[in-house]
Design a protein around this motif. Sequence first.
Motif, PDB file in Angstrom:
ATOM      1  N   ASP A  45      82.692 -77.666  39.182  1.00 24.89           N
ATOM      2  CA  ASP A  45      81.192 -77.864  38.870  1.00 24.89           C
ATOM      3  C   ASP A  45      80.242 -77.568  40.157  1.00 24.89           C
ATOM      4  O   ASP A  45      80.969 -77.136  40.955  1.00 24.89           O
ATOM      5  CB  ASP A  45      80.630 -79.037  38.008  1.00 24.89           C
ATOM      6  N   LEU A  46      79.049 -77.805  39.616  1.00 18.76           N
ATOM      7  CA  LEU A  46      77.989 -77.397  40.868  1.00 18.76           C
ATOM      8  C   LEU A  46      77.605 -78.524  41.763  1.00 18.76           C
ATOM      9  O   LEU A  46      76.515 -78.569  42.280  1.00 18.76           O
ATOM     10  CB  LEU A  46      76.823 -76.885  40.293  1.00 18.76           C
ATOM     11  N   THR A  47      78.320 -79.517  41.679  1.00 17.71           N
ATOM     12  CA  THR A  47      78.248 -80.390  42.464  1.00 17.71           C
ATOM     13  C   THR A  47      77.750 -80.285  43.953  1.00 17.71           C
ATOM     14  O   THR A  47      78.694 -79.668  44.507  1.00 17.71           O
ATOM     15  CB  THR A  47      79.211 -81.722  42.510  1.00 17.71           C
ATOM     16  N   GLY A  48      76.859 -80.667  44.643  1.00 15.06           N
ATOM     17  CA  GLY A  48      76.401 -80.495  46.010  1.00 15.06           C
ATOM     18  C   GLY A  48      75.571 -79.342  46.260  1.00 15.06           C
ATOM     19  O   GLY A  48      75.289 -78.752  47.256  1.00 15.06           O
ATOM     20  N   TRP A  49      75.356 -78.526  45.171  1.00 13.61           N
ATOM     21  CA  TRP A  49      74.323 -77.361  45.095  1.00 13.61           C
ATOM     22  C   TRP A  49      73.451 -77.526  44.045  1.00 13.61           C
ATOM     23  O   TRP A  49      73.495 -78.379  43.146  1.00 13.61           O
ATOM     24  CB  TRP A  49      75.177 -76.225  44.646  1.00 13.61           C
ATOM     25  N   ARG A  50      72.202 -76.819  44.252  1.00 16.91           N
ATOM     26  CA  ARG A  50      70.944 -76.758  43.328  1.00 16.91           C
ATOM     27  C   ARG A  50      70.425 -75.585  43.430  1.00 16.91           C
ATOM     28  O   ARG A  50      70.250 -74.759  44.401  1.00 16.91           O
ATOM     29  CB  ARG A  50      70.044 -78.160  43.379  1.00 16.91           C
ATOM     30  N   LEU A  51      69.477 -75.192  42.483  1.00 12.10           N
ATOM     31  CA  LEU A  51      68.747 -73.829  42.657  1.00 12.10           C
ATOM     32  C   LEU A  51      67.569 -74.272  43.673  1.00 12.10           C
ATOM     33  O   LEU A  51      66.997 -75.164  43.916  1.00 12.10           O
ATOM     34  CB  LEU A  51      67.911 -73.586  41.135  1.00 12.10           C
ATOM     35  N   LEU A  52      67.554 -73.136  44.278  1.00 15.85           N
ATOM     36  CA  LEU A  52      66.284 -73.242  45.561  1.00 15.85           C
ATOM     37  C   LEU A  52      65.064 -73.268  44.821  1.00 15.85           C
ATOM     38  O   LEU A  52      64.410 -74.162  45.532  1.00 15.85           O
ATOM     39  CB  LEU A  52      66.437 -71.824  46.192  1.00 15.85           C
ATOM     40  N   LYS A  53      64.750 -72.786  43.807  1.00  7.50           N
ATOM     41  CA  LYS A  53      63.502 -72.984  43.242  1.00  7.50           C
ATOM     42  C   LYS A  53      63.567 -72.857  41.657  1.00  7.50           C
ATOM     43  O   LYS A  53      64.619 -72.440  41.259  1.00  7.50           O
ATOM     44  CB  LYS A  53      62.680 -71.632  43.403  1.00  7.50           C
ATOM     45  N   GLU A  54      62.734 -73.250  40.981  1.00  3.70           N
ATOM     46  CA  GLU A  54      62.797 -73.541  39.500  1.00  3.70           C
ATOM     47  C   GLU A  54      62.972 -72.031  38.961  1.00  3.70           C
ATOM     48  O   GLU A  54      62.146 -71.118  39.317  1.00  3.70           O
ATOM     49  CB  GLU A  54      61.490 -74.243  38.626  1.00  3.70           C
ATOM     50  N   ALA A  55      63.980 -71.652  38.115  1.00  2.00           N
ATOM     51  CA  ALA A  55      64.288 -70.319  37.683  1.00  2.00           C
ATOM     52  C   ALA A  55      65.579 -70.506  36.873  1.00  2.00           C
ATOM     53  O   ALA A  55      66.028 -71.494  36.413  1.00  2.00           O
ATOM     54  CB  ALA A  55      64.632 -69.599  38.833  1.00  2.00           C
ATOM     55  N   ASP A  56      65.585 -69.297  36.130  1.00  2.00           N
ATOM     56  CA  ASP A  56      66.810 -69.140  35.233  1.00  2.00           C
ATOM     57  C   ASP A  56      68.243 -69.402  35.967  1.00  2.00           C
ATOM     58  O   ASP A  56      68.255 -68.847  37.220  1.00  2.00           O
ATOM     59  CB  ASP A  56      66.938 -67.959  34.247  1.00  2.00           C
ATOM     60  N   ASN A  57      68.977 -70.230  35.341  1.00  2.00           N
ATOM     61  CA  ASN A  57      70.525 -70.562  36.268  1.00  2.00           C
ATOM     62  C   ASN A  57      71.664 -69.774  35.675  1.00  2.00           C
ATOM     63  O   ASN A  57      71.973 -69.645  34.625  1.00  2.00           O
ATOM     64  CB  ASN A  57      70.757 -72.083  36.054  1.00  2.00           C
ATOM     65  N   GLY A  58      71.939 -68.597  36.605  1.00  2.00           N
ATOM     66  CA  GLY A  58      73.007 -67.714  36.254  1.00  2.00           C
ATOM     67  C   GLY A  58      74.483 -68.333  36.759  1.00  2.00           C
ATOM     68  O   GLY A  58      75.434 -67.830  36.273  1.00  2.00           O
ATOM     69  N   TRP A  59      74.366 -69.451  37.605  1.00  2.00           N
ATOM     70  CA  TRP A  59      75.510 -69.935  38.405  1.00  2.00           C
ATOM     71  C   TRP A  59      76.348 -70.898  37.406  1.00  2.00           C
ATOM     72  O   TRP A  59      75.757 -71.709  36.768  1.00  2.00           O
ATOM     73  CB  TRP A  59      74.944 -70.699  39.533  1.00  2.00           C
ATOM     74  N   SER A  60      77.737 -70.789  37.477  1.00  2.00           N
ATOM     75  CA  SER A  60      78.477 -71.632  36.706  1.00  2.00           C
ATOM     76  C   SER A  60      79.874 -71.651  37.435  1.00  2.00           C
ATOM     77  O   SER A  60      80.162 -70.651  38.015  1.00  2.00           O
ATOM     78  CB  SER A  60      78.578 -71.416  35.371  1.00  2.00           C
ATOM     79  N   VAL A  61      80.730 -72.618  37.250  1.00  2.00           N
ATOM     80  CA  VAL A  61      82.206 -72.679  37.792  1.00  2.00           C
ATOM     81  C   VAL A  61      82.997 -72.405  36.814  1.00  2.00           C
ATOM     82  O   VAL A  61      83.082 -73.016  35.682  1.00  2.00           O
ATOM     83  CB  VAL A  61      82.618 -73.916  38.478  1.00  2.00           C
ATOM     84  N   VAL A  62      83.924 -71.343  36.663  1.00  2.00           N
ATOM     85  CA  VAL A  62      84.708 -70.787  35.737  1.00  2.00           C
ATOM     86  C   VAL A  62      86.238 -70.450  36.298  1.00  2.00           C
ATOM     87  O   VAL A  62      86.299 -69.654  37.100  1.00  2.00           O
ATOM     88  CB  VAL A  62      84.318 -69.671  34.978  1.00  2.00           C
ATOM     89  N   ASP A  63      87.325 -71.279  35.810  1.00  2.00           N
ATOM     90  CA  ASP A  63      88.687 -71.216  36.306  1.00  2.00           C
ATOM     91  C   ASP A  63      88.663 -71.137  37.856  1.00  2.00           C
ATOM     92  O   ASP A  63      89.092 -70.431  38.647  1.00  2.00           O
ATOM     93  CB  ASP A  63      89.254 -69.662  35.777  1.00  2.00           C
ATOM     94  N   GLY A  64      87.973 -72.240  38.596  1.00  2.00           N
ATOM     95  CA  GLY A  64      87.788 -72.386  39.928  1.00  2.00           C
ATOM     96  C   GLY A  64      86.864 -71.539  40.767  1.00  2.00           C
ATOM     97  O   GLY A  64      86.768 -71.480  41.917  1.00  2.00           O
ATOM     98  N   VAL A  65      86.118 -70.445  39.950  1.00  4.14           N
ATOM     99  CA  VAL A  65      85.407 -69.479  40.751  1.00  4.14           C
ATOM    100  C   VAL A  65      83.870 -69.987  40.583  1.00  4.14           C
ATOM    101  O   VAL A  65      83.472 -70.172  39.297  1.00  4.14           O
ATOM    102  CB  VAL A  65      85.561 -68.149  40.293  1.00  4.14           C
TER     103      VAL A  65
END
Length: 324
Positions: free
Chosen positions: A154-174
């Motif tokens: 998952d995105l533990t340890g990370w966050r969006l730099l500013k408020e925005a739509d989030n396209g980031w995710s973890v899929v199959d370790g990527v």
Amino acid sequence: MFFSIRSLSVAAVFSLGAVLNAADNPFVGRWALTIPGGGAGWLGVESKDGALSSSVLWGGGSVVPTAGTKVDGDTLIVTREQKNKEGKLSAIETITAKIEGDALKLTTAKKNAEGKEIGKPAEFAGKRIADIPAKPDLAKVKFGDPIQLLNGKDLTGWRLLKEADNGWSVVDGVLQNRVVKAKDKHFGNLRTDAEFEDFNLKTEVRTQEGSNSGIYLRGIYEVQIMESFGKPLDSHHMGALYSRITPSVNAEKPIGEWQTLDITLVDRHLTVILNGTTIIDNQPVLGCTGGAMTSDEFKPGPLYLQGDHTNVDYRNMVLRPVVK
């Protein structure tokens, strides 16, 4: 060789004076700017053959040459020209600056091609950047224990730099970024919660069709991630320090293949090894790059991954901080 000014012609005296004045010009150097609105900028002023020139970074984009640079009394005057898509002059911006110790007090004013004022003049600030130290001996640099920045879940340890739509995710370790092109969508950049000083970073990246991303070191310097396989060497292509350092050789793999990056930042010197080939070899970094969180190169900062442009994948991201 000793010579007397008395033995020189009047023209030569004036020429010599111009060279000496330029050499002693307090504006010559590199300046970290905080531009109107709080963004990061940069100004470099050079003297060559008695003439001044300058280049500027204004928030995002590239470092670009200015249209004019001169000193009038105690004031530096820099002119920037803006052109439309057809290449015609659309605006002229005049930046004036005065020195207060190691700081600049600046004002910017803009006029259109007809000479009509655009908006109101704005004040902003700059600070002289200290000289870059000697090239570090990387063989003697000590690195600390490795820090795994991606947990593969998952995105533990990370966050969006500013408020925005989030396209980031973890899929199959990527860690993947998926952007939807729409007028009402504005996707964000992803940053680490932790902040760092100098370090070595190893990671793998996989470009997608038209990928345009980047890894910002300490939130200041962007190492470009781009799908540019087969294209000429350029400071905007894969592995470059964006608009500042062009890779010495092409080492990029074709689209869709995993590629390795080994990045070392020590004493404002950058080394980038792409797919086992050194493409930037312990080169000095002259200032922040477009999109930097700050122009202050002497403070810790996060890694941040550019995600506001296109799709891209990352995995196996490991950082080792420099131990002083």
